[in-house]
Design a protein around this motif. Sequence first.
Motif, short mmCIF file in Angstrom:
data_model
loop_
_atom_site.label_atom_id
_atom_site.label_comp_id
_atom_site.label_asym_id
_atom_site.label_seq_id
_atom_site.Cartn_x
_atom_site.Cartn_y
_atom_site.Cartn_z
N ALA A 6 25.39 25.24 86.43
CA ALA A 6 24.06 25.39 85.83
C ALA A 6 22.97 25.19 86.87
CB ALA A 6 23.89 24.39 84.69
N PHE A 7 23.13 24.21 87.75
CA PHE A 7 22.16 23.96 88.79
C PHE A 7 22.08 25.14 89.76
CE2 PHE A 7 21.08 22.24 93.01
CZ PHE A 7 19.80 21.78 92.73
N LEU A 8 23.21 25.63 90.22
CA LEU A 8 23.22 26.77 91.14
C LEU A 8 22.71 28.04 90.47
CD1 LEU A 8 26.55 26.21 93.10
CD2 LEU A 8 24.21 25.99 93.94
N LEU A 9 23.00 28.21 89.20
CA LEU A 9 22.53 29.38 88.49
C LEU A 9 21.00 29.39 88.44
CD1 LEU A 9 23.50 31.85 86.89
CD2 LEU A 9 23.30 30.47 84.84
N VAL A 10 20.39 28.26 88.13
CA VAL A 10 18.93 28.17 88.12
C VAL A 10 18.39 28.36 89.52
CG1 VAL A 10 17.00 26.58 87.75
CG2 VAL A 10 18.80 26.77 86.04
N LEU A 11 19.04 27.78 90.50
CA LEU A 11 18.60 27.88 91.89
C LEU A 11 18.62 29.32 92.39
CD1 LEU A 11 17.67 25.93 94.12
CD2 LEU A 11 20.02 25.92 94.93
N LEU A 12 19.54 30.13 91.92
CA LEU A 12 19.65 31.52 92.37
C LEU A 12 18.91 32.51 91.46
CD1 LEU A 12 23.42 31.57 93.37
CD2 LEU A 12 21.45 31.44 94.88
N VAL A 14 16.17 32.05 89.33
CA VAL A 14 14.71 31.97 89.31
C VAL A 14 14.09 32.73 90.48
CG1 VAL A 14 12.74 30.39 89.47
CG2 VAL A 14 14.62 29.89 87.91
N PRO A 15 14.54 32.54 91.73
CA PRO A 15 13.98 33.36 92.82
C PRO A 15 14.29 34.85 92.66
CG PRO A 15 15.09 31.45 93.72
CD PRO A 15 15.41 31.48 92.27
N GLY A 21 10.16 40.78 89.83
CA GLY A 21 8.81 40.92 89.29
C GLY A 21 7.79 41.30 90.34
N THR A 22 7.87 40.67 91.50
CA THR A 22 6.94 40.96 92.58
C THR A 22 7.15 42.37 93.12
OG1 THR A 22 6.87 38.63 93.19
CG2 THR A 22 6.14 40.20 94.84
N LEU A 23 8.39 42.75 93.34
CA LEU A 23 8.65 44.10 93.84
C LEU A 23 8.24 45.17 92.83
CD1 LEU A 23 12.08 43.69 95.66
CD2 LEU A 23 9.81 43.94 96.66
N LEU A 102 -0.22 38.80 94.38
CA LEU A 102 1.14 38.30 94.27
C LEU A 102 1.19 37.21 93.20
CD1 LEU A 102 2.08 38.09 98.04
CD2 LEU A 102 2.66 39.87 96.40
N PRO A 103 2.16 37.27 92.31
CA PRO A 103 2.20 36.29 91.22
C PRO A 103 2.67 34.91 91.69
CG PRO A 103 4.07 37.77 91.07
CD PRO A 103 3.21 38.27 92.18
N LEU A 104 2.18 33.90 90.98
CA LEU A 104 2.63 32.51 91.14
C LEU A 104 2.38 31.91 92.51
CD1 LEU A 104 6.03 32.76 89.22
CD2 LEU A 104 3.82 32.03 88.31
N VAL A 105 1.40 32.41 93.25
CA VAL A 105 1.04 31.77 94.52
C VAL A 105 -0.07 30.77 94.20
CG1 VAL A 105 0.10 32.10 96.83
CG2 VAL A 105 1.65 33.81 95.86
N PRO A 106 0.16 29.47 94.45
CA PRO A 106 -0.86 28.46 94.12
C PRO A 106 -2.10 28.61 94.98
CG PRO A 106 1.13 27.43 95.02
CD PRO A 106 1.37 28.90 94.98
N ASP A 107 -3.24 28.16 94.45
CA ASP A 107 -4.52 28.29 95.14
C ASP A 107 -4.56 27.50 96.46
OD1 ASP A 107 -5.51 29.96 93.21
OD2 ASP A 107 -6.45 28.34 92.06
#
Length: 134
Positions: A6-12, A14-15, A21-23, A102-107
Motif C-alpha cells: 500500500a505504501f509503495l502503491l501510493v508512492l508510485l 500519486v506521481p 495530468g501535467t502532460l 503547472l498544477p500543484l506548484v506551491p507559491d
Amino acid sequence: MTVEVAFLLVLLVVPLFYLVGTLGRVQAGAYAASAAAREAGRAFATADSVDAAPGRALAAAGLVYSAHGFEDGEGSVTTGCEGPCLSPGGRVVVDAAVSVPLPLVPDFMEGAVPTSIVLTARHTEPVDEFREAG
C-alpha cells in the motif's frame, strides 16, 4: 506485506497521476497554440478590409483558447504581413503563444521552479490570388 504494498502503491501512483495530468495540460496548450495560429491566420486572410482583419484574428484565437480551457490573458496572438496586407498572393504570418500553468506548484517555490510553460506556434496563411486588393 500489505502495508508495504500500500505504501509503495501510493508512492508510485500519486506521481504518475500528476505526470499524466501535467502532460495532458501541456498537450492541450500545444494544440491550442497551433490551432489559434492557424485559425487567426485564416480569419485575417479572409477579412474584407485591413482594418477589420486584426479584430477577426483576435476573436478567432480567443475562441480557440477558450475551447481548449484557457482563460483570457493566458493566450496571445500577433499578426504580420509579408508585403502589403491582404494583397492578392500575399502572406499573413501569425504567431500564437499560450501560458500553461503547472498544477500543484506551491507559491513559495515560484522562484526556484517554473510555475508555467509558454508554448508558441507560427502559421503562414496565403492570401487568395484571385481576391480583390484590400
